[in-house]
Design a protein around this motif. Structure first.
Motif, PDB file in Angstrom:
ATOM      1  N   MET A 107      65.078  55.764   5.066  1.00 46.32           N
ATOM      2  CA  MET A 107      65.839  56.601   4.139  1.00 46.32           C
ATOM      3  C   MET A 107      67.142  55.939   3.688  1.00 46.32           C
ATOM      4  N   THR A 108      67.514  54.822   4.295  1.00 46.38           N
ATOM      5  CA  THR A 108      68.799  54.195   4.000  1.00 46.38           C
ATOM      6  C   THR A 108      69.048  53.945   2.504  1.00 46.38           C
ATOM      7  N   PRO A 109      68.102  53.354   1.745  1.00 49.33           N
ATOM      8  CA  PRO A 109      68.387  53.115   0.319  1.00 49.33           C
ATOM      9  C   PRO A 109      68.690  54.382  -0.459  1.00 49.33           C
ATOM     10  N   LEU A 110      68.055  55.498  -0.087  1.00 52.71           N
ATOM     11  CA  LEU A 110      68.321  56.744  -0.799  1.00 52.71           C
ATOM     12  C   LEU A 110      69.687  57.304  -0.435  1.00 52.71           C
ATOM     13  N   PHE A 111      70.122  57.080   0.792  1.00 54.86           N
ATOM     14  CA  PHE A 111      71.480  57.477   1.154  1.00 54.86           C
ATOM     15  C   PHE A 111      72.506  56.626   0.405  1.00 54.86           C
ATOM     16  N   VAL A 112      72.173  55.371   0.162  1.00 58.48           N
ATOM     17  CA  VAL A 112      73.058  54.510  -0.632  1.00 58.48           C
ATOM     18  C   VAL A 112      73.243  55.109  -2.023  1.00 58.48           C
ATOM     19  N   VAL A 113      72.137  55.521  -2.635  1.00 60.64           N
ATOM     20  CA  VAL A 113      72.181  56.117  -3.976  1.00 60.64           C
ATOM     21  C   VAL A 113      72.954  57.436  -3.951  1.00 60.64           C
ATOM     22  N   LEU A 114      72.646  58.299  -2.997  1.00 56.38           N
ATOM     23  CA  LEU A 114      73.255  59.631  -2.929  1.00 56.38           C
ATOM     24  C   LEU A 114      74.760  59.549  -2.677  1.00 56.38           C
ATOM     25  N   ILE A 115      75.174  58.747  -1.727  1.00 57.18           N
ATOM     26  CA  ILE A 115      76.599  58.624  -1.404  1.00 57.18           C
ATOM     27  C   ILE A 115      77.346  57.918  -2.533  1.00 57.18           C
ATOM     28  N   GLY A 116      76.686  56.957  -3.160  1.00 53.13           N
ATOM     29  CA  GLY A 116      77.298  56.301  -4.315  1.00 53.13           C
ATOM     30  C   GLY A 116      77.582  57.283  -5.430  1.00 53.13           C
ATOM     31  N   ALA A 117      76.655  58.224  -5.643  1.00 53.12           N
ATOM     32  CA  ALA A 117      76.835  59.228  -6.696  1.00 53.12           C
ATOM     33  C   ALA A 117      77.911  60.245  -6.328  1.00 53.12           C
ATOM     34  N   LEU A 118      77.977  60.619  -5.055  1.00 53.57           N
ATOM     35  CA  LEU A 118      78.903  61.661  -4.623  1.00 53.57           C
ATOM     36  C   LEU A 118      80.344  61.169  -4.521  1.00 53.57           C
ATOM     37  N   PHE A 119      80.529  59.925  -4.057  1.00 49.88           N
ATOM     38  CA  PHE A 119      81.878  59.475  -3.715  1.00 49.88           C
ATOM     39  C   PHE A 119      82.350  58.223  -4.452  1.00 49.88           C
ATOM     40  N   PHE A 120      81.453  57.514  -5.123  1.00 51.81           N
ATOM     41  CA  PHE A 120      81.847  56.258  -5.754  1.00 51.81           C
ATOM     42  C   PHE A 120      81.534  56.226  -7.252  1.00 51.81           C
ATOM     43  N   GLN A 121      81.331  57.396  -7.840  1.00 48.20           N
ATOM     44  CA  GLN A 121      81.074  57.520  -9.282  1.00 48.20           C
ATOM     45  C   GLN A 121      79.864  56.717  -9.755  1.00 48.20           C
ATOM     46  N   ALA A 122      78.945  56.440  -8.849  1.00 48.73           N
ATOM     47  CA  ALA A 122      77.710  55.778  -9.265  1.00 48.73           C
ATOM     48  C   ALA A 122      76.787  56.806  -9.929  1.00 48.73           C
ATOM     49  N   ARG A 123      75.914  56.317 -10.781  1.00 53.64           N
ATOM     50  CA  ARG A 123      75.027  57.211 -11.528  1.00 53.64           C
ATOM     51  C   ARG A 123      73.722  57.414 -10.763  1.00 53.64           C
ATOM     52  N   LEU A 132      64.363  61.107  -3.914  1.00 51.74           N
ATOM     53  CA  LEU A 132      65.070  61.830  -2.866  1.00 51.74           C
ATOM     54  C   LEU A 132      64.328  63.098  -2.462  1.00 51.74           C
ATOM     55  N   PHE A 133      63.821  63.801  -3.443  1.00 57.28           N
ATOM     56  CA  PHE A 133      63.128  65.064  -3.162  1.00 57.28           C
ATOM     57  C   PHE A 133      61.838  64.827  -2.370  1.00 57.28           C
ATOM     58  N   ILE A 134      61.049  63.832  -2.798  1.00 56.73           N
ATOM     59  CA  ILE A 134      59.791  63.539  -2.096  1.00 56.73           C
ATOM     60  C   ILE A 134      60.063  63.076  -0.664  1.00 56.73           C
ATOM     61  N   ALA A 135      61.035  62.172  -0.512  1.00 58.13           N
ATOM     62  CA  ALA A 135      61.376  61.679   0.821  1.00 58.13           C
ATOM     63  C   ALA A 135      61.919  62.800   1.699  1.00 58.13           C
ATOM     64  N   PHE A 136      62.680  63.714   1.087  1.00 61.06           N
ATOM     65  CA  PHE A 136      63.220  64.853   1.840  1.00 61.06           C
ATOM     66  C   PHE A 136      62.097  65.734   2.376  1.00 61.06           C
ATOM     67  N   LEU A 137      61.057  65.944   1.569  1.00 61.15           N
ATOM     68  CA  LEU A 137      59.902  66.712   2.035  1.00 61.15           C
ATOM     69  C   LEU A 137      59.226  66.011   3.214  1.00 61.15           C
ATOM     70  N   GLY A 282      54.026  62.935   6.706  1.00 66.71           N
ATOM     71  CA  GLY A 282      55.466  62.801   6.527  1.00 66.71           C
ATOM     72  C   GLY A 282      55.880  61.364   6.278  1.00 66.71           C
ATOM     73  N   ILE A 283      55.277  60.436   7.015  1.00 71.26           N
ATOM     74  CA  ILE A 283      55.568  59.007   6.839  1.00 71.26           C
ATOM     75  C   ILE A 283      55.231  58.571   5.416  1.00 71.26           C
ATOM     76  N   ALA A 284      54.059  58.992   4.928  1.00 68.72           N
ATOM     77  CA  ALA A 284      53.641  58.623   3.572  1.00 68.72           C
ATOM     78  C   ALA A 284      54.632  59.153   2.539  1.00 68.72           C
ATOM     79  N   ALA A 285      55.083  60.399   2.722  1.00 71.52           N
ATOM     80  CA  ALA A 285      56.019  61.000   1.771  1.00 71.52           C
ATOM     81  C   ALA A 285      57.363  60.262   1.779  1.00 71.52           C
ATOM     82  N   VAL A 286      57.840  59.895   2.956  1.00 69.48           N
ATOM     83  CA  VAL A 286      59.114  59.177   3.050  1.00 69.48           C
ATOM     84  C   VAL A 286      59.026  57.832   2.341  1.00 69.48           C
ATOM     85  N   ILE A 287      57.974  57.064   2.626  1.00 66.16           N
ATOM     86  CA  ILE A 287      57.848  55.726   2.034  1.00 66.16           C
ATOM     87  C   ILE A 287      57.653  55.805   0.519  1.00 66.16           C
TER      88      ILE A 287
END
Length: 297
Positions: A107-123, A132-137, A282-287
């Motif tokens: 999940m690390t790359p998606l956290f990079v995207v999410l935190i970048g959007a929330l705190f670093f003005q990334a798009r 994010l939604f599929i991996a979250f499921l 769950g593994i398939a959905a995350v990947i």
């Protein structure tokens, strides 16, 4: 001539990718084996001590010329990029299998995207959001799969891994947006140097680490597992990853994320861990979610 260099770099990049997948994918089984003797705190602290010590020849000469802001950011990088995750992963694996820990780590790359959007003005793009939604499921499925194969019992220790992934997300965004002059190898080595004293102080002053090393049966093999984690899995692997990013593309380098869970699962199955149908779903959905959310096009 240029084509030969490109071909050689491509072969090197593939070699580095496979090595990194094997090294990082094997880290979870090493944590599992080391926990048979040492506590999660001892595993995390000695991992940092081993990594920081082996990189001293690279970190000490690079201390000169750092300004106050760089020092502050390097301390933060050392804490969220190495120190805190080392403890979180060890704590998680007291109640979580090594194979599932490896999957959650994807999940690390998606956290990079999410935190970048929330705190670093990334798009954050529509593709990122879908991933994010599929991996979250997938994560929800893995969180609630019971030993009997049904749903309903929360495995809260997975949140330690997700917290570690969030730390990595903060770390990578700080490196991306707050460091310009320093090279990646310098960032890795110096940040580990700054957290080395805290790890050593905790390890030798507040744990039974020294006693266990000399008195507990099986301590030396376990010590070797943790040393391998720190020296190979943290210090040398990060340097290798930085080299791969230089000769390949960031997108290619990030594909190691999809290989790590495979290696972790294979090690887990070899060690007798059992994965149920719900786990595989769950593994398939995350990947799949990570793949979609991490694609550039």
């Amino acid at each position: 001539m240029e084509r030969d260099i490109q071909k050689e770099n491509a072969l090197k990049a593939w070699g580095f990718l496979i090595i990194l997948a094997l090294v990082w994918g094997s880290s979870f089984i090493l944590i599992k084996k080391s926990l048979l003797v040492f506590s999660p705190g001892e595993v995390g602290a000695f991992r940092i001590v081993a990594a920081g010590m082996v990189l001293l020849p690279l970190s000490l000469p690079r201390l000169r010329g750092l300004n106050r802001r760089q020092v502050t950011n390097l301390i933060i990088v050392g804490a969220v990029g190495s120190f805190i995750p080392a403890f979180l992963f060890a704590k998680a694996q007291t109640q979580l299998s090594s194979s599932l820990t490896g999957v959650f780590n994807a999940m690390t790359p998606l956290f990079v995207v999410l935190i970048g959007a929330l705190f670093f003005q990334a798009r954050i793009t529509r593709r990122n959001a879908i991933g994010l939604f599929i991996a979250f499921l997938g994560v929800l499925t893995l969180l609630f799969v019971k030993e009997g194969g049904s749903l309903g019992e929360l495995n809260a220790y997975a949140f330690f891994v997700l917290a570690a992934c969030a730390c990595y997300g903060i770390n990578l965004n700080i490196i991306k947006y707050r460091f310009v002059a320093l090279k990646p190898v310098a960032i890795t080595a110096i940040s580990l140097l700054f957290v080395l004293p805290a790890a050593a102080l905790y390890l030798f002053a507040f744990t039974n680490f020294s006693f266990k090393v000399t008195h507990v049966e099986g301590a030396l093999p376990a010590l070797g597992y943790i040393a391998t984690l720190g020296i190979v899995g943290t210090a040398l692997a990060l340097i290798l990853f930085n080299v791969m990013v230089k000769i390949a593309t960031p997108v290619f380098a990030s594909s190691v994320t999809y290989l790590i869970p495979i290696v972790a699962i294979l090690w887990g199955l070899w060690d007798g861990e059992v994965l149920l149908l719900g786990h595989y779903l769950g593994i398939a959905a995350v990947i799949i979610g990570v793949y979609i959310g991490n694609r550039k096009r």
